[in-house]
Design a protein around this motif. Structure first.
Motif, PDB file in Angstrom:
ATOM      1  N   UNK A  22     -25.554 -56.733 -59.577  1.00 27.18           N
ATOM      2  CA  UNK A  22     -25.383 -56.012 -58.025  1.00 27.18           C
ATOM      3  C   UNK A  22     -24.355 -55.165 -58.042  1.00 27.18           C
ATOM      4  N   UNK A  23     -23.177 -55.386 -58.836  1.00 26.66           N
ATOM      5  CA  UNK A  23     -22.079 -54.729 -58.856  1.00 26.66           C
ATOM      6  C   UNK A  23     -22.667 -53.174 -59.545  1.00 26.66           C
ATOM      7  N   UNK A  30     -28.600 -48.218 -63.159  1.00 28.50           N
ATOM      8  CA  UNK A  30     -29.897 -49.230 -63.297  1.00 28.50           C
ATOM      9  C   UNK A  30     -29.205 -50.500 -64.052  1.00 28.50           C
ATOM     10  N   UNK A  31     -29.569 -51.667 -63.742  1.00 27.84           N
ATOM     11  CA  UNK A  31     -29.240 -52.828 -64.206  1.00 27.84           C
ATOM     12  C   UNK A  31     -30.393 -53.686 -64.352  1.00 27.84           C
ATOM     13  N   UNK A  32     -30.291 -54.483 -65.526  1.00 33.29           N
ATOM     14  CA  UNK A  32     -31.482 -55.293 -65.955  1.00 33.29           C
ATOM     15  C   UNK A  32     -30.766 -56.434 -66.618  1.00 33.29           C
ATOM     16  N   UNK A 110     -13.446 -53.405 -60.664  1.00 25.71           N
ATOM     17  CA  UNK A 110     -12.990 -52.042 -60.925  1.00 25.71           C
ATOM     18  C   UNK A 110     -12.563 -51.869 -62.377  1.00 25.71           C
ATOM     19  N   UNK A 111     -12.071 -52.796 -63.222  1.00 28.89           N
ATOM     20  CA  UNK A 111     -11.806 -52.898 -64.297  1.00 28.89           C
ATOM     21  C   UNK A 111     -13.169 -52.585 -65.118  1.00 28.89           C
ATOM     22  N   UNK A 112     -14.048 -53.508 -64.726  1.00 24.68           N
ATOM     23  CA  UNK A 112     -15.283 -53.301 -65.376  1.00 24.68           C
ATOM     24  C   UNK A 112     -15.974 -52.201 -65.244  1.00 24.68           C
ATOM     25  N   UNK A 113     -15.758 -51.457 -64.268  1.00 25.87           N
ATOM     26  CA  UNK A 113     -16.323 -50.236 -63.879  1.00 25.87           C
ATOM     27  C   UNK A 113     -15.645 -49.206 -64.935  1.00 25.87           C
ATOM     28  N   UNK A 114     -14.456 -49.212 -64.790  1.00 28.26           N
ATOM     29  CA  UNK A 114     -13.630 -48.370 -65.796  1.00 28.26           C
ATOM     30  C   UNK A 114     -14.210 -48.491 -67.282  1.00 28.26           C
ATOM     31  N   UNK A 115     -14.411 -49.850 -67.595  1.00 26.83           N
ATOM     32  CA  UNK A 115     -14.972 -49.952 -68.903  1.00 26.83           C
ATOM     33  C   UNK A 115     -16.458 -49.188 -69.313  1.00 26.83           C
ATOM     34  N   UNK A 116     -17.239 -49.480 -68.359  1.00 26.06           N
ATOM     35  CA  UNK A 116     -18.613 -48.926 -68.175  1.00 26.06           C
ATOM     36  C   UNK A 116     -18.528 -47.436 -68.202  1.00 26.06           C
TER      37      UNK A 116
END
Length: 125
Positions: A22-23, A30-32, A110-116
């Protein structure tokens, strides 16, 4: 229109898979989701995946073995690890194997998004 980057979420915890997917979708990816590394490795999305977010400890193939299998097939797919059981030795192995990040659950979105973002920028360079 540019194709959305596909983020694969590999975790045996359904709530983590759902919330992480969802995030990712909320930020335009796109997420699976996959309940196991085996399911991901056998999926048609394997070759289309831009980044993998994987739990470290799962029944069957764990995250480190998944990372190793991806590397052995010469896939340049970046991996981000998440774990509820942080262990400095496992973190060291993951990062030495090329992992982008090693996050402890619960992790900051937010940290996860920075990693992505870092993973996708690395794979596009």
């Amino acid at each position: 229109m540019a194709k959305k980057a596909l983020i694969a979420i590999v975790d045996d915890d359904q709530s983590i898979r759902r919330s992480t997917a969802t995030l990712m979708m909320a930020f335009g990816f796109a997420a699976r989701s996959f309940a196991s590394a085996e399911e991901f490795l056998q999926s048609p999305e394997l070759g289309e995946t831009s980044c993998v977010i994987s739990d470290v400890q799962m029944p069957g193939i764990g995250g480190l073995e998944l990372q190793s299998r991806l590397a052995s097939t010469h896939r340049e797919t970046p991996v981000i690890f998440i774990t509820a059981f942080p262990d400095p030795r496992i973190q060291e192995r993951a990062l030495a194997g090329g992992a982008i990040c090693f996050l402890t659950k619960p992790f900051d979105g937010e940290i996860l998004l920075q990693c992505v973002d870092r993973a996708l920028n690395r794979s596009n360079s």
